[in-house]
Design a protein around this motif. Structure first.
Motif, PDB file in Angstrom:
ATOM      1  N   UNK A 170       0.836  -1.202   0.000  1.00 46.24           N
ATOM      2  CA  UNK A 170       0.000   0.000   0.000  1.00 46.24           C
ATOM      3  C   UNK A 170       0.867   1.247   0.000  1.00 46.24           C
ATOM      4  N   UNK A 171       1.948   1.250   0.778  1.00 38.84           N
ATOM      5  CA  UNK A 171       2.838   2.419   0.813  1.00 38.84           C
ATOM      6  C   UNK A 171       3.456   2.690  -0.554  1.00 38.84           C
ATOM      7  N   UNK A 172       3.829   1.636  -1.260  1.00 35.49           N
ATOM      8  CA  UNK A 172       4.372   1.819  -2.622  1.00 35.49           C
ATOM      9  C   UNK A 172       3.302   2.384  -3.543  1.00 35.49           C
ATOM     10  N   UNK A 173       2.097   1.872  -3.417  1.00 36.02           N
ATOM     11  CA  UNK A 173       1.000   2.352  -4.255  1.00 36.02           C
ATOM     12  C   UNK A 173       0.725   3.819  -3.957  1.00 36.02           C
ATOM     13  N   UNK A 174       0.735   4.190  -2.688  1.00 40.18           N
ATOM     14  CA  UNK A 174       0.533   5.583  -2.278  1.00 40.18           C
ATOM     15  C   UNK A 174       1.564   6.488  -2.948  1.00 40.18           C
ATOM     16  N   UNK A 175       2.826   6.081  -2.939  1.00 38.46           N
ATOM     17  CA  UNK A 175       3.865   6.909  -3.571  1.00 38.46           C
ATOM     18  C   UNK A 175       3.634   7.015  -5.080  1.00 38.46           C
ATOM     19  N   UNK A 176       3.094   5.957  -5.682  1.00 39.08           N
ATOM     20  CA  UNK A 176       2.799   6.002  -7.118  1.00 39.08           C
ATOM     21  C   UNK A 176       1.699   7.005  -7.440  1.00 39.08           C
ATOM     22  N   UNK A 177       0.781   7.232  -6.502  1.00 38.15           N
ATOM     23  CA  UNK A 177      -0.312   8.176  -6.734  1.00 38.15           C
ATOM     24  C   UNK A 177       0.171   9.628  -6.717  1.00 38.15           C
ATOM     25  N   UNK A 178       1.221   9.904  -5.945  1.00 37.41           N
ATOM     26  CA  UNK A 178       1.567  11.292  -5.631  1.00 37.41           C
ATOM     27  C   UNK A 178       1.842  12.183  -6.841  1.00 37.41           C
ATOM     28  N   UNK A 179       2.465  11.707  -7.912  1.00 34.48           N
ATOM     29  CA  UNK A 179       2.649  12.602  -9.061  1.00 34.48           C
ATOM     30  C   UNK A 179       1.345  13.109  -9.663  1.00 34.48           C
ATOM     31  N   UNK A 180       0.230  12.396  -9.413  1.00 32.88           N
ATOM     32  CA  UNK A 180      -1.067  12.809  -9.953  1.00 32.88           C
ATOM     33  C   UNK A 180      -1.877  13.630  -8.954  1.00 32.88           C
ATOM     34  N   UNK A 181      -1.361  13.845  -7.752  1.00 30.98           N
ATOM     35  CA  UNK A 181      -2.106  14.506  -6.674  1.00 30.98           C
ATOM     36  C   UNK A 181      -1.741  15.989  -6.601  1.00 30.98           C
ATOM     37  N   UNK A 182      -2.754  16.834  -6.464  1.00 32.00           N
ATOM     38  CA  UNK A 182      -2.534  18.278  -6.304  1.00 32.00           C
ATOM     39  C   UNK A 182      -2.482  18.664  -4.832  1.00 32.00           C
ATOM     40  N   UNK A 183      -3.424  18.168  -4.048  1.00 29.90           N
ATOM     41  CA  UNK A 183      -3.492  18.456  -2.612  1.00 29.90           C
ATOM     42  C   UNK A 183      -3.519  17.144  -1.846  1.00 29.90           C
ATOM     43  N   UNK A 184      -2.509  16.933  -1.007  1.00 34.22           N
ATOM     44  CA  UNK A 184      -2.469  15.767  -0.125  1.00 34.22           C
ATOM     45  C   UNK A 184      -2.813  16.234   1.285  1.00 34.22           C
ATOM     46  N   UNK A 185      -3.867  15.642   1.861  1.00 31.73           N
ATOM     47  CA  UNK A 185      -4.263  15.966   3.230  1.00 31.73           C
ATOM     48  C   UNK A 185      -4.288  14.691   4.044  1.00 31.73           C
ATOM     49  N   UNK A 186      -3.634  14.716   5.191  1.00 31.13           N
ATOM     50  CA  UNK A 186      -3.607  13.520   6.013  1.00 31.13           C
ATOM     51  C   UNK A 186      -3.386  13.888   7.472  1.00 31.13           C
ATOM     52  N   UNK A 187      -3.804  12.994   8.368  1.00 32.24           N
ATOM     53  CA  UNK A 187      -3.589  13.221   9.794  1.00 32.24           C
ATOM     54  C   UNK A 187      -2.153  12.875  10.150  1.00 32.24           C
ATOM     55  N   UNK A 188      -1.708  13.359  11.296  1.00 35.01           N
ATOM     56  CA  UNK A 188      -0.342  13.057  11.720  1.00 35.01           C
ATOM     57  C   UNK A 188      -0.185  11.559  11.962  1.00 35.01           C
ATOM     58  N   UNK A 189      -1.253  10.895  12.426  1.00 33.92           N
ATOM     59  CA  UNK A 189      -1.194   9.449  12.626  1.00 33.92           C
ATOM     60  C   UNK A 189      -1.064   8.711  11.303  1.00 33.92           C
ATOM     61  N   UNK A 190      -1.815   9.166  10.293  1.00 32.67           N
ATOM     62  CA  UNK A 190      -1.726   8.542   8.973  1.00 32.67           C
ATOM     63  C   UNK A 190      -0.352   8.775   8.355  1.00 32.67           C
ATOM     64  N   UNK A 191       0.165   9.981   8.515  1.00 34.91           N
ATOM     65  CA  UNK A 191       1.488  10.292   7.977  1.00 34.91           C
ATOM     66  C   UNK A 191       2.546   9.401   8.613  1.00 34.91           C
TER      67      UNK A 191
END
Length: 318
Positions: A170-191
């Motif tokens: 899942x972490x690898x998949x998350x990093x793959x999404x980031x080039x397509x993301x404009x705004x990333x919002x997450x909690x400190x726990x999720x981060x």
């Protein structure tokens, strides 16, 4: 229009408690993306929902509430599978933990909608929609197609670790999404979970992870910190912070979802739903955006269940 994609479910929330017996559970309509769509509708923004709902009674109520909030349901799919359930546990501070019942339910069975409608300004995705297959792969395709068309893409991973069978994948998949993301919002726990660090003892590695994620594509990374407020790491490298609203907390269900919706509402009203525009926001503008989101979340946590505010309950952000 802002299209919100992801699950719509029913939270079973405890009412009262005693040492002798289990409390009764009250059903609340919810799900992270669903709450975002409802909040955007209540704030007066043009919003549509991409999801799959059951034809059972819960599904009917979920659909009705979308319509009542002014959410466009043209992309809502229906099926005979039961509604997904989340059993909520509240601690002494009103913070929520969830146990999910997803097997054989409507949530994961979304069919690919193809290209989103003309006039789609932004897409907001996250939570179980990005985890539960086969729907997760559908939402992933929606994310990449939206980015290819130049739409603003907002992502809130809203991690539910118990449902993620292979964390590293899942972490690898998350990093793959980031080039397509404009705004990333997450909690400190999720981060912290995504970075594989302890949020309380490893602040420097956590901040390094935020910078790494920003460098991979997003124009801004917003970090929510519960009672400690929230902050944003901007494209210019600034770290802008605001305090949380000081209100009595009933529970925190839907607080992060309200923040995401309020941020999108503020950005749309300011004409900042694009990578270039959001990258150009100065510290003062970000402080105004975060303060508006904090005020909106303050209303949500002051009442039971995910009940985001209406526009009239908040000061005009402009």
């Amino acid at each position: 229009m802002i299209i919100v994609g992801g699950e719509a479910l029913v939270d079973l929330v405890p009412e009262g408690a005693s040492a002798e017996e289990l409390p009764p559970l009250r059903p609340w309509l919810g799900g992270g993306p669903y709450n975002i769509a409802i909040a955007l509708g209540r704030l007066g923004e043009p919003v549509g929902m991409l999801t799959r709902l059951s034809t059972d009674r819960f599904g009917e109520k979920l659909s009705e509430r979308l319509s009542e909030a002014g959410v466009d349901t043209a992309l809502v799919q229906r099926g005979p599978e039961p509604t997904t359930l989340a059993v909520v546990e509240l601690d002494e501070n009103g913070a929520a933990r969830y146990g999910f019942h997803t097997e054989g339910t409507a949530t994961p069975l979304l069919a690919d909608p193809g290209q989103l409608p003309e006039g789609t300004e932004a897409v907001s995705l996250g939570t179980l929609g990005m985890v539960l297959e086969p729907g997760a792969s559908v939402y992933e395709r929606v994310l990449f197609r939206a980015a290819e068309r130049g739409s603003f893409v907002a992502l809130d991973p809203n991690i539910r670790a118990d449902l993620i069978g292979e964390p590293d994948a899942y972490r690898r998949r998350f990093r793959d999404w980031l080039p397509a993301v404009t705004l990333l919002k997450l909690s400190v726990e999720d981060a912290a979970w995504l970075a594989g660090v302890d949020s309380e003892t490893e602040s420097e590695p956590l901040f390094a992870a935020l910078r790494d994620w920003l460098d991979r594509g997003p124009s801004a990374v917003v970090l929510t910190r519960g009672a400690d407020g929230m902050a944003v790491l901007t494209a210019a490298g600034e770290f802008v912070e605001v305090e949380a609203a000081r209100v009595p907390v009933v529970d925190t269900i839907g607080a992060g979802d309200t923040i995401q919706a309020a941020l999108l509402a503020w950005l749309r009203r300011e004409g900042a739903l694009s990578a270039a525009a959001i990258s150009g926001l100065d510290a003062g503008s970000w402080r105004a955006a975060l303060s508006y989101a904090a005020a909106a979340a303050g209303v949500t946590v002051s009442r039971s269940g995910a009940q985001p505010p209406y526009a009239g309950e908040l000061a005009d952000p402009r």
